[in-house]
Write a protein that holds these residues in place. Structure first.
Motif, PDB file in Angstrom:
ATOM      1  N   ASP A   1       0.827  -1.221   0.000  1.00 41.13           N
ATOM      2  CA  ASP A   1       0.000   0.000   0.000  1.00 41.13           C
ATOM      3  C   ASP A   1       0.856   1.264   0.000  1.00 41.13           C
ATOM      4  OD1 ASP A   1      -2.305  -1.508  -0.002  1.00 41.13           O
ATOM      5  OD2 ASP A   1      -2.617  -1.385   2.175  1.00 41.13           O
ATOM      6  N   ALA A   2       1.941   1.256   0.781  1.00 47.97           N
ATOM      7  CA  ALA A   2       2.795   2.443   0.855  1.00 47.97           C
ATOM      8  C   ALA A   2       3.468   2.718  -0.485  1.00 47.97           C
ATOM      9  CB  ALA A   2       3.843   2.264   1.952  1.00 47.97           C
ATOM     10  N   VAL A   3       3.851   1.653  -1.190  1.00 48.56           N
ATOM     11  CA  VAL A   3       4.461   1.808  -2.512  1.00 48.56           C
ATOM     12  C   VAL A   3       3.446   2.352  -3.508  1.00 48.56           C
ATOM     13  CG1 VAL A   3       5.429   0.535  -4.478  1.00 48.56           C
ATOM     14  CG2 VAL A   3       6.253   0.084  -2.157  1.00 48.56           C
ATOM     15  N   ARG A   4       2.244   1.814  -3.458  1.00 51.03           N
ATOM     16  CA  ARG A   4       1.193   2.284  -4.367  1.00 51.03           C
ATOM     17  C   ARG A   4       0.915   3.779  -4.139  1.00 51.03           C
ATOM     18  NH1 ARG A   4      -2.092  -1.154  -6.872  1.00 51.03           N
ATOM     19  NH2 ARG A   4      -1.888  -2.722  -5.223  1.00 51.03           N
ATOM     20  N   ALA A   5       0.852   4.170  -2.860  1.00 51.67           N
ATOM     21  CA  ALA A   5       0.576   5.569  -2.534  1.00 51.67           C
ATOM     22  C   ALA A   5       1.719   6.475  -2.983  1.00 51.67           C
ATOM     23  CB  ALA A   5       0.334   5.723  -1.039  1.00 51.67           C
ATOM     24  N   ALA A   6       2.959   6.051  -2.733  1.00 48.44           N
ATOM     25  CA  ALA A   6       4.116   6.858  -3.124  1.00 48.44           C
ATOM     26  C   ALA A   6       4.209   6.984  -4.644  1.00 48.44           C
ATOM     27  CB  ALA A   6       5.394   6.250  -2.569  1.00 48.44           C
ATOM     28  N   CYS A   7       3.946   5.888  -5.349  1.00 47.16           N
ATOM     29  CA  CYS A   7       3.989   5.933  -6.808  1.00 47.16           C
ATOM     30  C   CYS A   7       2.909   6.866  -7.348  1.00 47.16           C
ATOM     31  CB  CYS A   7       3.814   4.531  -7.390  1.00 47.16           C
ATOM     32  SG  CYS A   7       5.295   3.496  -7.264  1.00 47.16           S
ATOM     33  N   GLY A   8       1.742   6.842  -6.711  1.00 48.34           N
ATOM     34  CA  GLY A   8       0.683   7.750  -7.126  1.00 48.34           C
ATOM     35  C   GLY A   8       1.084   9.199  -6.948  1.00 48.34           C
TER      36      GLY A   8
ATOM     37  N   ALA B   1       8.808   2.792 -21.861  1.00 44.87           N
ATOM     38  CA  ALA B   1       9.309   3.732 -22.857  1.00 44.87           C
ATOM     39  C   ALA B   1       9.930   4.915 -22.126  1.00 44.87           C
ATOM     40  CB  ALA B   1       8.175   4.211 -23.761  1.00 44.87           C
ATOM     41  N   GLY B   2      11.200   5.158 -22.334  1.00 41.79           N
ATOM     42  CA  GLY B   2      11.879   6.241 -21.641  1.00 41.79           C
ATOM     43  C   GLY B   2      12.462   5.784 -20.317  1.00 41.79           C
ATOM     44  N   ALA B   3      13.080   6.706 -19.620  1.00 43.30           N
ATOM     45  CA  ALA B   3      13.737   6.404 -18.350  1.00 43.30           C
ATOM     46  C   ALA B   3      12.831   6.841 -17.211  1.00 43.30           C
ATOM     47  CB  ALA B   3      15.088   7.106 -18.265  1.00 43.30           C
ATOM     48  N   GLN B   4      12.028   5.898 -16.669  1.00 43.41           N
ATOM     49  CA  GLN B   4      11.147   6.253 -15.571  1.00 43.41           C
ATOM     50  C   GLN B   4      11.968   6.634 -14.335  1.00 43.41           C
ATOM     51  OE1 GLN B   4       7.087   4.596 -13.905  1.00 43.41           O
ATOM     52  NE2 GLN B   4       8.684   3.185 -13.345  1.00 43.41           N
TER      53      GLN B   4
ATOM     54  N   LEU C   1       4.207  10.328  -6.937  1.00 40.52           N
ATOM     55  CA  LEU C   1       5.345  10.651  -7.785  1.00 40.52           C
ATOM     56  C   LEU C   1       5.042  10.489  -9.272  1.00 40.52           C
ATOM     57  CD1 LEU C   1       8.076   8.787  -5.691  1.00 40.52           C
ATOM     58  CD2 LEU C   1       7.814  11.261  -5.894  1.00 40.52           C
ATOM     59  N   GLY C   2       3.849  10.003  -9.587  1.00 39.68           N
ATOM     60  CA  GLY C   2       3.493   9.797 -10.983  1.00 39.68           C
ATOM     61  C   GLY C   2       4.160   8.581 -11.593  1.00 39.68           C
ATOM     62  N   LEU C   3       4.417   7.552 -10.782  1.00 43.86           N
ATOM     63  CA  LEU C   3       5.071   6.330 -11.245  1.00 43.86           C
ATOM     64  C   LEU C   3       4.077   5.178 -11.294  1.00 43.86           C
ATOM     65  CD1 LEU C   3       8.322   6.555  -9.074  1.00 43.86           C
ATOM     66  CD2 LEU C   3       7.989   7.372 -11.419  1.00 43.86           C
ATOM     67  N   GLU C   4       4.423   4.134 -12.027  1.00 39.42           N
ATOM     68  CA  GLU C   4       3.621   2.918 -12.114  1.00 39.42           C
ATOM     69  C   GLU C   4       4.421   1.781 -11.478  1.00 39.42           C
ATOM     70  OE1 GLU C   4       1.612   0.071 -12.102  1.00 39.42           O
ATOM     71  OE2 GLU C   4       0.453   1.439 -13.402  1.00 39.42           O
ATOM     72  N   PRO C   5       3.930   1.188 -10.378  1.00 44.32           N
ATOM     73  CA  PRO C   5       4.702   0.133  -9.700  1.00 44.32           C
ATOM     74  C   PRO C   5       5.128  -1.014 -10.603  1.00 44.32           C
ATOM     75  CG  PRO C   5       2.821   0.793  -8.357  1.00 44.32           C
ATOM     76  CD  PRO C   5       2.662   1.479  -9.675  1.00 44.32           C
ATOM     77  N   LEU C   6       4.333  -1.331 -11.622  1.00 43.33           N
ATOM     78  CA  LEU C   6       4.666  -2.450 -12.499  1.00 43.33           C
ATOM     79  C   LEU C   6       5.889  -2.169 -13.357  1.00 43.33           C
ATOM     80  CD1 LEU C   6       1.163  -3.678 -13.714  1.00 43.33           C
ATOM     81  CD2 LEU C   6       2.459  -4.353 -11.691  1.00 43.33           C
ATOM     82  N   TYR C   7       6.303  -0.892 -13.446  1.00 40.76           N
ATOM     83  CA  TYR C   7       7.494  -0.535 -14.212  1.00 40.76           C
ATOM     84  C   TYR C   7       8.663  -0.155 -13.302  1.00 40.76           C
ATOM     85  CZ  TYR C   7       4.580  -0.498 -18.393  1.00 40.76           C
ATOM     86  OH  TYR C   7       3.750  -0.868 -19.424  1.00 40.76           O
TER      87      TYR C   7
END
Length: 332
Positions: A247-254, A324-327, A256-262
């Motif tokens: 959950d903490a990773v999902r929230a942080a990615c949200g 695609a690109g450097a996340q 930061l505009g990141l996708e956990p699967l990448y």
């Protein structure tokens, strides 16, 4: 191809694949290089697995690990994904002038501990020092050799209906490094950096239908599965709700505009096996700390050949492409 190398070429995604396939492989073409896996299986009197990797993470220290632990675990895992027992590592250091000796000592101590914990020895290496401003503190290259014990058939053995398993929650490493780099609060988010050779040995000793193993590092889970499906007569269908993400990773990615699967992982693996063996293999994985959160997350299908498709929690479907690109640059 671009006329210059940009950071995108180090992302582990589309441009990394293009660089390898168009520029590197044709110049070094040989049988051992064909599979383009985590390591190469070298034939001989006794088959060996061989792998090499370079580590350029920023910052050098992050919650759950550091560049030294990362270098050992990353190469141990690459050898283990071949079905081998990792035995020996090399260690090459590129040190920037001005690096505090105390920092280097901490990194080397971490490497020694990680090697001892994984049951491998660091037996050779090299050291170079570059001028201040030319090396960004410290780069490490490690190579590994292991004795082949389990021969994995690879993608040619994949069958329709095969199960897709992951050994635990994804996205921890990339998220932890990004938060540490930004100076933001980390909370419970820690890198999953860990050696997986004990887990792979347990899995391969238990289950004879494992087709392929891979640790989804740069580019994350989505990119690794695309590498499996790309150019194949099958597709991979994932169940979004079955994929473990803290959950903490999902929230942080949200945030930061990141996708956990990448996001990169450094202590997880993905596996394809026969569907009838999935539950038994899952039990073996969950019996070890490295696989405590293991889950079956999808299956091999005839639909959308060459692609990875995810069934969303809302009942829809979306295609997961290669990164695609450097996340997240400089994460491993």
């Amino acid at each position: 191809m671009d006329e210059i190398i940009t950071l995108d070429y180090g992302s582990g995604g589309k441009k990394t694949s293009r660089l390898i396939e168009k520029q590197i492989v044709p110049r070094f073409a040989n049988e051992a290089l064909k599979s383009l896996g985590d390591g190469a299986v070298i034939p001989g009197g006794e088959e060996l697995a061989f792998s090499t990797d370079s580590f350029v993470v920023d910052p050098l220290f992050f919650p759950g690990g550091n560049i030294g632990k990362l270098a050992v675990c990353g190469t141990v895992n690459d050898v283990a994904m071949c079905g081998a027992v990792p035995m020996y590592l090399s260690c090459s250091l590129i040190i920037e002038e001005g690096l505090p000796l105390e920092t280097l000592e901490r990194v080397l101590d971490a490497m020694g501990k990680a090697a001892a914990d994984a049951g491998v020895q660091i037996v050779t290496g090299d050291t170079k020092v570059v001028e201040r401003g030319r090396g960004d503190k410290l780069y490490i290259n490690t190579s590994g050799i292991g004795r082949m014990k389990h021969r994995l058939p690879g993608l040619t053995a994949v069958k329709l209906g095969d199960a897709v398993l992951v050994s635990g929650a994804v996205g921890d490493h990339g998220t932890a490094v990004m938060l540490a780099r930004s100076g933001m609060m980390q909370g419970d988010i820690r890198s999953d950096c860990a050696a997986l050779n004990r887990l792979t040995e347990a899995m391969l000793s238990h289950c004879g239908s494992i087709r392929i193993l891979r640790d989804p590092t740069r580019g994350g889970l989505a990119t690794t599965l695309n590498e499996f499906a790309e150019g194949q007569p099958f597709g991979i269908e994932l169940d979004e709700q079955a994929i473990p993400v803290h959950d903490a990773v999902r929230a942080a990615c949200g945030m930061l505009g990141l996708e956990p699967l990448y996001c990169a992982n450094e202590g997880k693996l993905v596996c394809l096996c026969a569907p009838e063996d999935a539950e038994g293999l899952l039990a073996v994985m969950r019996a070890l700390p490295e696989g405590a959160e293991a889950a079956v997350i999808g299956r091999v299908t005839q639909e959308a050949a060459g692609k990875v498709v995810m069934r969303t929690g809302l009942g829809g479907r979306r295609i997961l492409q290669k990164l695609a690109g450097a996340q997240l640059p400089r994460i491993c």
